[in-house]
Motif scaffolding. Structure first.
Motif, PDB file in Angstrom:
ATOM      1  N   VAL A 140       0.844  -1.204   0.000  1.00  0.00           N
ATOM      2  CA  VAL A 140       0.000   0.000   0.000  1.00  0.00           C
ATOM      3  C   VAL A 140       0.875   1.249   0.000  1.00  0.00           C
ATOM      4  N   ALA A 141       1.886   1.269   0.866  1.00  0.00           N
ATOM      5  CA  ALA A 141       2.780   2.428   0.942  1.00  0.00           C
ATOM      6  C   ALA A 141       3.531   2.629  -0.371  1.00  0.00           C
ATOM      7  N   ALA A 142       3.963   1.539  -0.991  1.00  0.00           N
ATOM      8  CA  ALA A 142       4.684   1.651  -2.259  1.00  0.00           C
ATOM      9  C   ALA A 142       3.779   2.184  -3.368  1.00  0.00           C
ATOM     10  N   LEU A 143       2.525   1.715  -3.405  1.00  0.00           N
ATOM     11  CA  LEU A 143       1.575   2.243  -4.380  1.00  0.00           C
ATOM     12  C   LEU A 143       1.373   3.742  -4.177  1.00  0.00           C
ATOM     13  N   PHE A 144       1.266   4.152  -2.929  1.00  0.00           N
ATOM     14  CA  PHE A 144       1.116   5.579  -2.620  1.00  0.00           C
ATOM     15  C   PHE A 144       2.342   6.357  -3.086  1.00  0.00           C
ATOM     16  N   GLY A 145       3.510   5.850  -2.798  1.00  0.00           N
ATOM     17  CA  GLY A 145       4.733   6.574  -3.123  1.00  0.00           C
ATOM     18  C   GLY A 145       5.056   6.615  -4.596  1.00  0.00           C
ATOM     19  N   LEU A 146       4.596   5.607  -5.362  1.00  0.00           N
ATOM     20  CA  LEU A 146       5.029   5.476  -6.751  1.00  0.00           C
ATOM     21  C   LEU A 146       3.917   5.621  -7.780  1.00  0.00           C
ATOM     22  N   HIS A 147       2.695   5.890  -7.359  1.00  0.00           N
ATOM     23  CA  HIS A 147       1.612   5.972  -8.335  1.00  0.00           C
ATOM     24  C   HIS A 147       1.713   7.262  -9.148  1.00  0.00           C
ATOM     25  N   PRO A 148       1.554   7.178 -10.470  1.00  0.00           N
ATOM     26  CA  PRO A 148       1.704   8.364 -11.331  1.00  0.00           C
ATOM     27  C   PRO A 148       0.726   9.495 -11.022  1.00  0.00           C
ATOM     28  N   LEU A 149      -0.456   9.163 -10.489  1.00  0.00           N
ATOM     29  CA  LEU A 149      -1.413  10.219 -10.161  1.00  0.00           C
ATOM     30  C   LEU A 149      -0.881  11.182  -9.103  1.00  0.00           C
ATOM     31  N   HIS A 150       0.132  10.770  -8.367  1.00  0.00           N
ATOM     32  CA  HIS A 150       0.665  11.616  -7.308  1.00  0.00           C
ATOM     33  C   HIS A 150       1.814  12.509  -7.763  1.00  0.00           C
ATOM     34  N   VAL A 151       2.197  12.382  -9.024  1.00  0.00           N
ATOM     35  CA  VAL A 151       3.308  13.196  -9.525  1.00  0.00           C
ATOM     36  C   VAL A 151       2.988  14.679  -9.422  1.00  0.00           C
ATOM     37  N   GLU A 152       1.777  15.061  -9.753  1.00  0.00           N
ATOM     38  CA  GLU A 152       1.409  16.474  -9.725  1.00  0.00           C
ATOM     39  C   GLU A 152       1.598  17.074  -8.338  1.00  0.00           C
ATOM     40  N   SER A 153       1.229  16.332  -7.301  1.00  0.00           N
ATOM     41  CA  SER A 153       1.364  16.837  -5.935  1.00  0.00           C
ATOM     42  C   SER A 153       2.818  17.002  -5.519  1.00  0.00           C
ATOM     43  N   VAL A 154       3.699  16.207  -6.103  1.00  0.00           N
ATOM     44  CA  VAL A 154       5.098  16.185  -5.665  1.00  0.00           C
ATOM     45  C   VAL A 154       5.981  17.048  -6.564  1.00  0.00           C
ATOM     46  N   ALA A 155       5.802  16.962  -7.880  1.00  0.00           N
ATOM     47  CA  ALA A 155       6.697  17.649  -8.817  1.00  0.00           C
ATOM     48  C   ALA A 155       6.305  19.097  -9.070  1.00  0.00           C
ATOM     49  N   TRP A 156       5.162  19.505  -8.574  1.00  0.00           N
ATOM     50  CA  TRP A 156       4.701  20.881  -8.718  1.00  0.00           C
ATOM     51  C   TRP A 156       4.963  21.607  -7.402  1.00  0.00           C
ATOM     52  N   VAL A 157       5.869  22.552  -7.408  1.00  0.00           N
ATOM     53  CA  VAL A 157       6.271  23.217  -6.165  1.00  0.00           C
ATOM     54  C   VAL A 157       5.083  23.885  -5.486  1.00  0.00           C
ATOM     55  N   ALA A 158       4.192  24.497  -6.263  1.00  0.00           N
ATOM     56  CA  ALA A 158       3.040  25.185  -5.678  1.00  0.00           C
ATOM     57  C   ALA A 158       2.097  24.232  -4.965  1.00  0.00           C
TER      58      ALA A 158
END
Length: 657
Positions: A140-158
């Motif tokens: 579960v933690a790995a899916l959270f950390g590596l799922h592509p849908l979460h890229v926006e939250s992480v790679a977008w500084v704002a």
């Protein structure tokens, strides 16, 4: 036996630490490229490099501003403080800001694993013949950390607010779980006590401390991003499973009522956060009115968004930084979305006794999306990848636990599960690494969004802006024109198109673009302002003056408009157009508003004085403009004002030819 138990605990702890290390390494590897990326012109400018309080770094005045001001339709003081700290540490090196977000995301991934491990430990599932759930928690933690849908939250500084608020949310969940654990121990201890030693003699201090820590972390999460307002409802879900503080089969109002009362401080904080958020959004009219988006349309978009998020969770391709809100929605799409949501809800309800984790995971997903699902529409997006950062935890838990349970009778269960897990996680890692690359700069981000969506006015405009900044004016104007075609009443798009046309010398088309925009938004002062400057470039000074007057009626303290109108009234070659007295009034107003520190405005005042026949004042102001421009190393203004000074010294006004 004690030695065996101790050895087992040591091995479990060692396994946990290895899992934490692997989670961190995999997340850092997927997101490593962002440290070389730039800021993007979607909120990064408003949040960081064009935000004066943030640009000063971490200061006391900045702290006061963060807690007392609504800015950009938001109130999230801890997020502002985190950006200020980044500026203090890295300046405007975007890589440092990106690195902070990635580190927080990695920490969240570990916290999720540790929380699930403690949470499931309370179930004592090994006693029921099931395997140790540590690997389920890790997946579960790995899916959270590596799922592509979460890229926006992480790679977008704002979107720092996403990862920061979730950090505090997970801490709150950990402390609440500790609180529930001590409550259970307290109850079990009380049952074992004799009547001469009542339960009240048990030490309640640990549970109180954990409860207060959970409450404090929740408050910190709300001050990072108010989306975490749904935490009290999540806690009630956890009380059902896996904490088992109540059951549906034996639901007694006394027990449920006690659990709800227990959450009252959390509900109070949620209520306060909701009120503050609405006030912040209304301060800039960020909430879309019902007349623009009726309730029926909101409900349709809501159910379609729920189904779309599930689809992107399973098939995370064609992800974009912006999904435009489009109406009407196809009836077939609405029907399919309703069926998907209804079937899952029905299946979850039927399996609530045998598989309660399905109900918890599904309701977690539905509930935590409520603040951003569009019932209260903020902005013009239909949905957003960043909104799934917290909600997808629920489906991840439900799916992983379901697979673990139904696979019990599989032949070669362990290698089969290992193969599935590795395949899914490697696929997620690869898709995430690919999606991360699209965030390297505004142009790359916009090009990808335009490629994977249709009629995306926002991204067409962003692409045009990125190209315009690079000097590619003609292709920029084409994207601005496309943005206007899709969204004709968007003032920003109309202004961008006009500016691009002006830069190409296509003044007649620029005037037409401004007039077209004013057909949709007659009160848009920006369009009147651009139209005035374009008419002035064409030499149509009388029409330009009238447009500047309209602009100043709409925004009375527009500094550049005051200055430009004063300049035209003071220097126009046509005597019928000039008005020295009015030019002086306008130029003095602009200078007073800027404390006579802007050389451009001071130079305009000098020209106005000369037209009014006040040549001594004109000489004084021209000399001051030269001094200010020299201090600012603006050679162009220095040269211009020196030429004008010579005219004024000879008692001649400046009448531009």
């Amino acid at each position: 036996m004690n030695a065996i138990h101790a050895d087992k605990n040591v091995r479990a702890a060692s396994t946990s630490w290895w899992i934490c290390a692997l989670l961190v390494v995999s997340v850092l590897a997927a997101y490593a490229p962002v440290v070389s990326y730039a800021f993007v012109y979607i909120d990064d400018n408003d949040y960081i490099f064009q935000n004066p309080p943030v640009l000063h770094g971490l200061t006391w005045s900045g702290v006061v501003w963060a807690f007392t001001q609504f800015y950009d339709s938001n109130w999230h003081p801890l997020t502002w403080l985190s950006h200020m700290l980044d500026v203090q540490l890295y300046g405007l090196n975007a890589g440092g800001h990106h690195a902070t977000s990635v580190l927080i995301h990695a920490a969240n991934t570990v916290l999720l694993f540790l929380w699930l491990q403690r949470l499931t430990r309370l179930r004592a599932e090994a006693a029921a013949g099931q395997a140790d759930p540590i690997w389920r928690c890790a997946v579960v933690a790995a899916l959270f950390g590596l799922h592509p849908l979460h890229v926006e939250s992480v790679a977008w500084v704002a979107e720092r607010k996403d990862v920061l608020s979730t950090f505090f949310l997970l801490l709150a969940l950990i402390y609440y779980t500790r609180y529930a654990e001590t409550q259970r121990q307290k109850a079990e201890g009380g049952m074992q006590k004799s009547e001469s030693s009542p339960p009240s003699t048990l030490n309640s201090q640990p549970s109180t401390i954990f409860y207060l820590l959970a409450l404090v972390c929740f408050a910190l999460g709300l001050m990072s991003k108010p989306m975490v307002v749904t935490l009290p409802f999540v806690l009630l879900l956890l009380d059902y499973w896996p904490l088992r503080r109540f059951t549906i089969e034996d639901l007694r109002l006394r027990i449920l009522g006690r659990l709800v009362v227990e959450k009252i401080p959390f509900f109070v904080l949620s209520g306060i956060a909701c009120v503050i958020t609405l006030l912040a959004q209304q301060s800039k009219n960020a909430v879309m009115a019902i007349r623009f988006l009726p309730v029926e349309g909101r409900l349709e978009n809501t159910v379609v968004a729920y189904a779309s998020y599930l689809e992107k969770m399973i098939r995370p391709v064609s992800l974009a930084a912006y999904y435009p809100l489009k109406f009407p929605i196809d009836d077939e799409l609405i029907v399919v979305a309703v069926l998907v949501v209804a079937l899952i809800t029905g299946g979850v309800w039927l399996g609530r006794r045998q598989r309660p984790y399905l109900a918890v995971g599904w309701l977690w997903f539905l509930g935590t999306l409520v603040p951003v699902i569009g019932l209260v529409q903020v902005g013009s997006q239909a949905m957003a990848d960043r909104y799934t950062y917290i909600p997808l935890i629920g489906p991840f838990i439900a799916l992983v636990w379901l697979v673990a349970e139904i696979s019990i009778r599989w032949p070669y269960r362990r290698p089969a599960l290992m193969l599935i897990t590795v395949g899914v996680l490697m696929g997620c890692w690869q898709l995430t690494a690919t999606q991360v690359r699209y965030w390297q700069d505004s142009e790359t981000l916009a090009r990808h969004a335009v490629a994977v969506t249709t009629d995306n006015a926002m991204m067409q405009g962003l692409l045009g802006s990125a190209l315009f900044e690079q000097g590619q004016v003609k292709p920029a104007s084409e994207h601005f024109a496309e943005s206007v075609r899709i969204w004709p009443d968007n003032v920003t798009a109309q202004c961008d198109l006009a500016l691009a046309l002006i830069a190409q010398g296509r003044l007649k088309e620029a005037v037409a673009a401004c007039e077209n925009g004013l057909n949709y938004k007659p009160q848009a002062y920006q369009l009147h302002e651009l139209l005035a400057s374009t008419l002035a470039r064409q030499g149509k000074l009388k029409e330009a003056i009238e447009e500047y007057k309209v602009t100043l009626q709409l925004v009375s303290d527009g500094l550049m408009d005051l200055n430009n109108l004063a300049w035209l009234l003071a220097t126009a070659p046509d005597a019928a157009v000039r008005d020295g007295a009015e030019a002086v009034r306008l130029a003095e107003q602009a200078c007073q508003l800027t404390d006579y520190q802007r050389p451009l405005f001071v130079g305009t005042l000098a020209a106005a004085y000369a037209e009014a026949g006040r040549f001594e004042d004109a000489v004084t102001m021209a000399q001051k403009a030269i001094a200010l421009a020299t201090a600012m190393k603006n050679e162009g203004l220095v040269k211009k004002n020196r030429e004008l000074l010579e005219l004024y010294q000879h008692r001649q006004p400046d009448h531009e030819k």
